[in-house]
Write an enzyme that holds these catalytic residues in place. Structure first.
Site, PDB file in Angstrom:
ATOM      1  N   ARG B  62      -4.390   7.896   1.317  1.00 53.63           N
ATOM      2  CA  ARG B  62      -4.014   9.254   1.306  1.00 53.63           C
ATOM      3  C   ARG B  62      -2.589   9.195   0.356  1.00 53.63           C
ATOM      4  NH1 ARG B  62      -5.672  11.510   5.465  1.00 53.63           N
ATOM      5  NH2 ARG B  62      -5.040   9.293   6.312  1.00 53.63           N
ATOM      6  N   THR B  63      -1.691   8.242   0.884  1.00 56.89           N
ATOM      7  CA  THR B  63      -0.443   8.360   0.079  1.00 56.89           C
ATOM      8  C   THR B  63      -0.510   8.011  -0.917  1.00 56.89           C
ATOM      9  OG1 THR B  63       0.305   7.863   2.403  1.00 56.89           O
ATOM     10  CG2 THR B  63       2.047   7.503   0.636  1.00 56.89           C
ATOM     11  N   LYS B  90       0.199 -15.158  -4.381  1.00 55.20           N
ATOM     12  CA  LYS B  90       0.621 -16.616  -5.052  1.00 55.20           C
ATOM     13  C   LYS B  90       1.819 -16.873  -4.355  1.00 55.20           C
ATOM     14  CE  LYS B  90      -1.776 -15.270  -9.169  1.00 55.20           C
ATOM     15  NZ  LYS B  90      -1.662 -14.615 -10.603  1.00 55.20           N
ATOM     16  N   ARG B 112       5.296   0.748  -1.069  1.00 50.89           N
ATOM     17  CA  ARG B 112       4.854   0.672   0.392  1.00 50.89           C
ATOM     18  C   ARG B 112       4.843  -0.666   0.535  1.00 50.89           C
ATOM     19  NH1 ARG B 112       0.425   3.637   3.961  1.00 50.89           N
ATOM     20  NH2 ARG B 112       2.059   5.162   3.622  1.00 50.89           N
ATOM     21  N   HIS B 140       9.317   6.914   6.069  1.00 50.25           N
ATOM     22  CA  HIS B 140       8.381   7.371   5.406  1.00 50.25           C
ATOM     23  C   HIS B 140       8.792   8.679   4.757  1.00 50.25           C
ATOM     24  CE1 HIS B 140       4.791   8.010   3.272  1.00 50.25           C
ATOM     25  NE2 HIS B 140       3.434   7.996   4.260  1.00 50.25           N
TER      26      HIS B 140
END
Lengths: 432, 312
Positions: B62-63, B90, B112, B140
């Site tokens: 969603r975000t 890596k 995020r 958030h």
């Protein structure tokens, strides 16, 4: 090896072991304190050097009973050479190094390696501390007898605490056969694991998993109780909370054979120092609240806490310039211990004599090693402190290989200006 | 003389850094951007020539989609980096990633990450603006803003409302941002859930803690349930999902004590039958899909405002 005689003149001699705090001179010949007297009473042999120490303190060489030298295994962070140079620059003539190297110091091979390196490259005496359990894995006792023979002065679970109470009990019991001190890193891992800072409103605000104070206090209590039960001494490392101090205070009042240390960051900083995720303020145990900081100061003042040890824990930018929860625990401390402790003297919390007890006399007594005194005939491990000297603790000035300190760019007051190890100068900030 | 308000934030790292004026200004801007998404041609040239990188180290549907749609509707060029395709696999550090991205001159990085504070670390090492799209259990902010927008639309105001937030507060960055945001705007936040999921000191952030879910919901204007975040739990925090649903789940019976016109919210994704029953999630009081719609508008507003709010 012979060195030129050295006359330290007109200093304030602070020698709590002999109950002395007065102006005076000290004459060093070869590696010993040859004479000690009132100012102007000693003369220097013709081939000797004279240093005028007006306004400065002459104290027994400082002893840091809790450092991490990282060698063997993590030489990119620190080596025995660089760590003891940092020690000398901070005024220390001896350090006790914790066993969480790679490999762990759990056998005579590693102990002998550390001592051989220190002998060859060291700028301070190095007292290795052995592991309590093999590989510090917390399952079987390490070979105390063999390690003692090789030269360890104590055993500890630093870095990887002994979870199993029966094993800790056995370690305390078995240490009696080898006359070894057991040092407890008090941490109940089931409460602290994955934690990144002190548990509380600040950890909630920052969204970081907390390490509750009780994780430390439960284990301080356990190890005090076990030590009392088996009738053995125990030393509690790096205490950070009010209740830990109270537990030790009560145990001492009962007559238990307990000693305890704290680190300068626990009496200088609170958890607020983390700010917005500053990994330079991340260590274990974590910085606690302002109230805890005040309780630690009380413990230092009233004798509950015996020693100030830095828990010098060098890390490179690779471990520190990362996300807070992934950053390594620990800060360097050897080069800031003197000014940070002097700050307590300037706040009238400690007397100068008490400061020297905490940084020299008591560590020598607890570890049962030489030093901690300025008696005539004793080894010339001596530190000269300029209590007025102001300096900015900058990255460029740090002697340690690593620069991870929350005190970076602080203006500090007071500094070791001359460090003498067995009559030999290991660090000097003076014109000689 | 009245001084003219100006939005001056370079980064959106958390609601903590925003003033009530900033929040109102963002919500007003979002309101005006909603219309663009109703058009048949859903695109304005506002951010033409700007580069937006979506740096997602944690899964998100969603975000991430919402941010991407927002940026594209503003004509920005968007690029996506997810953990599985990035150099993090890596062993590249976040700081090195930041330095490399800086060398490519992006304008905005939307990040995020599972570590709290990682947007702050990024912002320290990068020239571009940083938007926090969720960091660990910290904040958030865009979710809280879209929640506030949704409540404001439905209630006409935020001041003096009673907001009930139920569930996994301790692991929820949404809860943290909402507690800070709603409290700043004059609403009263009540939280409830298993005591093991209520973080220490949450009262000092402005929330009232209720031991019974019913107390939190009573007379509430807004009832928000949070997802049980199994992925952030290291130890058993409650006995079973079954017991959770029985004792703490938002169901038809429990919401009866809320105000008759109370709205039901959830930041998604929903564990249906655990923190919320289907009847409630799909019921007529539910504004859960409005939250998603508003998400695009709020993110358009954020992109627009941190780029200086010009050429609107």
């Amino acid at each position: 090896m012979t060195t030129k005689p050295l006359l330290l003149k007109n200093g304030r001699i602070i020698d709590p072991a002999n109950n002395i705090d007065q102006q005076g001179d000290i004459l060093i010949i070869n590696n010993q304190i040859a004479r000690k007297g009132k100012s102007g009473t000693l003369s220097c042999p013709d081939n000797g050097r004279i240093v005028d120490l007006n306004g400065k303190w002459i104290v027994p060489g400082l002893i840091d009973m809790h450092v991490h030298l990282r060698e063997p295994g993590e030489e990119y962070k620190e080596t025995i050479a660089s760590g003891t140079q940092a020690a000398a620059a901070g005024g220390f003539t001896a350090v006790a190094c914790m066993p969480n190297t790679n490999p762990v110091n759990d056998c005579q091979t590693v102990t002998s390696f550390i001592l051989a390196k220190a002998e060859k490259e060291g700028s301070a005496r190095v007292y290795p501390v052995g592991a309590i359990s093999k590989s510090s894995s917390g399952t079987e006792l390490a070979e105390f007898g063999e390690m003692k023979e090789a030269g360890v002065v104590a055993v500890s679970d630093d870095g990887r605490p002994v979870a199993n109470s029966q094993l800790m009990r056995r370690a305390l019991e078995y240490s009696s056969n080898h006359n070894l001190l057991v040092i407890s890193h008090s941490e109940e891992m089931s409460l602290s694991q994955n934690g990144a800072m002190n548990d509380g409103i600040l950890s909630t605000r920052l969204g970081l998993r907390g390490i509750p104070r009780v994780a430390e206090e439960i284990m301080v209590y356990r190890d005090l109780a076990l030590a009392e039960y088996v009738g053995r001494p125990v030393h509690i490392a790096h205490m950070s909370t009010r209740e830990s101090v109270d537990l030790v205070r009560r145990a001492k009042a009962k007559g238990c054979k307990v000693s305890a240390e704290t680190a300068p960051h626990y009496f200088s900083l609170s958890e607020e120092a983390i700010g917005l995720y500053d990994t330079k303020a991340k260590m274990n145990p974590p910085l606690r609240t302002h109230d805890d900081m005040l309780a630690i100061r009380d413990g230092l003042r009233d004798g509950t806490i015996d020693a100030i040890a830095t828990d010098h824990a060098p890390h490179s930018v690779m471990e520190k310039d990362v996300e807070f929860d992934q950053a390594a625990n620990g800060i360097i401390g050897l080069e800031t211990a003197v000014p940070l402790t002097l700050a307590l003297v300037n706040k009238n919390i400690l007397t100068p004599s008490r400061m020297i007890e905490l940084l020299s006399v008591n560590p020598a007594r607890i570890l049962r090693v030489e030093g901690g005194t300025l008696s005539e005939g004793k080894i010339a491990d001596i530190t000269v402190i300029d209590p007025e000297k102001k300096f900015v603790y900058s990255k460029e000035g740090i002697v340690s290989k690593s620069k991870n300190s929350p005190f970076l760019n602080w203006e500090l007051t007071g500094k070791a200006v001359l460090t003498i190890l067995g009559g030999k100068i290991t660090f000097s900030d003076l014109e000689i | 003389m009245e001084t003219q308000y100006r939005f001056q934030k370079k980064h959106i790292l958390g609601i903590e850094d925003l003033s009530p004026e900033d929040i109102s200004f963002i919500l007003d801007a979002a309101d005006s951007f909603k219309e663009i998404s109703q058009r048949s041609i859903k695109k304005v040239p506002t951010l033409r020539g700007k580069t937006v990188i979506h740096l997602f180290f944690e899964p998100s549907t969603r975000t991430r989609l919402s941010f991407e749609i927002a940026a594209k509707r503003m004509s920005a060029d968007t690029f996506n980096i997810s953990a599985s395709t990035s150099s993090a696999q890596k062993g590249e550090t976040l700081v090195d990633t930041a330095r490399n991205l800086t060398s490519m001159n992006p304008d905005i990085i939307v990040i995020r990450h599972s570590s709290s504070g990682s947007p702050h670390l990024l912002a320290k090492h990068i020239g571009a603006s940083v938007i926090n799209a969720g960091d660990g259990t910290h904040e958030h902010p865009s979710q809280a803003l879209l929640d506030m927008l949704t409540v404001r639309e439905n209630k006409g105001q935020l001041k003096d409302l009673k907001i009930a937030i139920i569930g996994d507060i301790i692991h929820s960055r949404v809860a943290h941002s909402n507690i800070i945001g709603f409290t700043k705007m004059g609403a009263h936040v009540h939280v409830s859930g298993p005591a093991t999921l209520i973080p220490p000191g949450i009262e000092k952030m402005g929330a009232t803690v209720c031991h019974k879910v019913e107390e939190a919901i009573e007379d509430a204007d807004v009832v928000m349930a949070l997802r049980i975040q199994k992925e952030r739990q290291f130890d058993p925090l409650f006995p079973s999902l079954r017991e959770y649903a029985i004792c703490f789940g938002v169901n038809d019976t429990r919401i009866q004590s809320a105000k008759p016109d109370a709205i039901i919210m959830h930041p998604g994704p929903i564990n249906r039958g655990v923190e919320m029953t289907c009847e409630v999630a799909d019921g007529k009081r539910s504004v859960i899909m409005d939250q998603v719609t508003n998400g695009v508008a709020v993110r358009m507003a954020l992109l627009y405002l941190i780029m200086g709010g010009e050429d609107r």
